[in-house]
Design an enzyme around this catalytic site. Structure first.
Site, PDB file in Angstrom:
ATOM      1  N   TYR A  94       0.979  -1.194   0.001  1.00 41.58           N
ATOM      2  CA  TYR A  94      -0.039   0.151  -0.133  1.00 41.58           C
ATOM      3  C   TYR A  94       0.953   1.233   0.230  1.00 41.58           C
ATOM      4  O   TYR A  94       1.934   1.151  -0.505  1.00 41.58           O
ATOM      5  CB  TYR A  94      -0.778  -0.041   1.205  1.00 41.58           C
TER       6      TYR A  94
ATOM      7  N   LYS B 233     -21.205 -19.727  -9.114  1.00 39.17           N
ATOM      8  CA  LYS B 233     -20.365 -19.455 -10.344  1.00 39.17           C
ATOM      9  C   LYS B 233     -19.038 -19.134 -10.044  1.00 39.17           C
ATOM     10  O   LYS B 233     -18.168 -19.608 -10.626  1.00 39.17           O
ATOM     11  CB  LYS B 233     -21.199 -18.515 -11.236  1.00 39.17           C
TER      12      LYS B 233
END
Length: 470
Positions: A113, A168
């Protein structure tokens, strides 16, 4: 009446007297009521009582409730809790996000970060293609739905679609190592759907449209393919078509017939039916009649929308204007993606010799598989309790694996045909037979074979995917 299924599996926590035949009595009563005891575990034991968890496969919710009632009626048995195992699996959702890099100290945090990440952002700003190398984009797919056609259940809305889209995403990860993200939209306006997907596309390497009703799905997919530089794939159309072409390729091998010579009767002209038809014809099918609820699609019909007009202009050369039963008579192949119980065994008996029947309506096929098997040489369904299940899981993980690996910018019919042919070849000559025309979804070669074929077929539809900066 259907057979007991794990989809309606329950676990009943109960107490029974420690002596006598209480445990065997429970099994007897459950089986007499039509259930199947799949597990029986003693969880606590005392001098006079046993605590038992009994897992039972049932036919449906009503059957499960009836079996619990039977257990409660057994003398000396006390039911404490009933758990639906399918609902337990879904508690809290089925997927999660995990970091691929350690964040154990300030140094690692500074690279993952701020401030280190700023250098990566600036590099991507200078060259947007670097997003494929330096972010999750290269391995990410958005699974997008508006909840208008959830499974075979209809317009249930985005919240009810979420468990399906989660599933899915889990399948993408399990079978192809792809990070897929459920995107369930609270709009069914094609313009809004197209705009939303266009706006989120920079974060993904591909778009999987799912459970969007016809005919809007045709427009949405076509517009997104024009707008985006990443593959857009409507699985209800193209995933189904790939699996049908693969299965039919092998079924024709079994009966020693050629795709270009057989007569095909189809039931269903919606999203799946249209896509199957176009892919079969791209692969060499020539003699096809398509029927919907109004009968055969032909040039003389007055109710043709754009999709049906295309079908009328490219099929049914003789202009047959009768019903499905007439279309099936004498046909070599029947492919159904329509409605349950619209044909009988007698209709299948009227087909050509060594007929092939793909009755894919779910959960109840267009014709009873048992009745069809009395007359047809090869029968396939969409169900898991019969041989030759046509399951989209055989196609879409490998297709997207190949598209992402190639950095493909689009999807072409040649890629779909290549995927189908690769899937068909997973079944070897030694294995091929009337009851084995498609491999198991757990076959280790399915995803790799399909992915390699799609990668090779991608050709000029590529963005170069390079290794990270060195």
């Amino acid at each position: 009446m259907g057979a007991p299924s794990v989809s309606y599996s329950i676990t009943v926590r109960l107490e029974v007297p420690a002596g006598g035949r209480a445990v065997s009595g429970i099994t007897h009563h459950v089986e007499h009521a039509g259930g199947v005891v799949t597990a029986l575990d003693v969880n606590t034991a005392a001098t006079d009582m046993l605590g038992i968890d009994v897992t039972i496969a049932t036919r449906d919710t009503e059957h499960a409730e009836a079996i619990v009632g039977v257990i409660e009626s057994i003398e000396g048995v006390r039911v404490h809790k009933v758990s639906d195992r399918t609902f337990l699996m879904h508690l809290g959702g089925k997927i999660e996000m995990k970091s691929k890099v350690p964040l154990r100290n300030r140094e690692e945090l500074s690279m993952a970060y701020t401030p280190g990440v700023a250098r990566v952002s600036l590099a991507i700003a200078r060259n947007k293609e670097d997003a494929r190398r330096l972010t999750i984009k290269r391995n990410s797919v958005a699974v997008v739905t508006d909840g208008s056609a959830v499974l075979g259940l209809g317009n249930l809305g985005p919240e009810a679609a979420m468990p399906v889209m989660e599933g899915k995403a889990a399948l993408f990860k399990r079978f192809a190592g792809i990070d897929a993200w459920p995107i369930c939209l609270d709009t069914q306006d094609p313009d809004e759907i197209v705009r939303i997907v266009q706006c989120i596309a920079p974060g993904f390497g591909g778009i999987n449209l799912e459970d969007i009703s016809a005919p809007r799905c045709f427009e949405i997919e076509a517009r997104l393919r024009e707008l985006l530089d990443i593959p857009v794939f409507h699985d209800d159309q193209h995933g189904t078509a790939i699996c049908v072409l693969a299965a039919l390729t092998n079924a024709l091998r079994v009966v020693r017939k050629d795709l270009g010579q057989v007569r095909i009767a189809m039931a269903g002209a919606g999203a799946a039916g249209s896509a199957i038809l176009k892919l079969l014809m791209h692969a060499g099918a020539r003699d096809v009649i398509v029927c919907d609820m109004h009968g055969a699609v032909h040039r003389g019909r007055a109710d043709l929308d754009e999709s049906l007009r295309w079908i009328a202009e490219h099929t049914n050369e003789d202009g047959y204007d009768g019903d499905l039963r007439g279309a099936v008579k004498g046909a070599d192949v029947f492919v159904g993606v329509s409605a349950p119980g619209i044909l009988t065994g007698d209709d299948i008996a009227a087909m050509a010799s060594d007929a092939i029947v793909f009755a894919l309506a779910n959960p109840e096929p267009e014709v009873s598989p048992d009745a069809a098997r009395e007359h047809a040489a090869v029968v396939a369904t969409g169900r898991s309790d019969y041989p030759n299940q046509i399951n989209n899981v055989l196609a879409f993980p490998g297709v997207f694996r190949g598209l992402l690996d190639a950095g493909a910018t689009g999807v072409t019919p040649d890629m779909l045909v290549a995927a189908a042919r690769a899937l068909a070849t997973v079944v070897t000559d030694a294995e091929l037979g009337p009851n084995y025309i498609v491999p198991s979804v757990f076959h280790p070669d399915v995803t790799t074979a399909v992915a390699a074929a799609v990668r090779d077929a991608a050709g000029g539809h590529l963005h170069p995917v390079e290794e990270p900066l060195g």
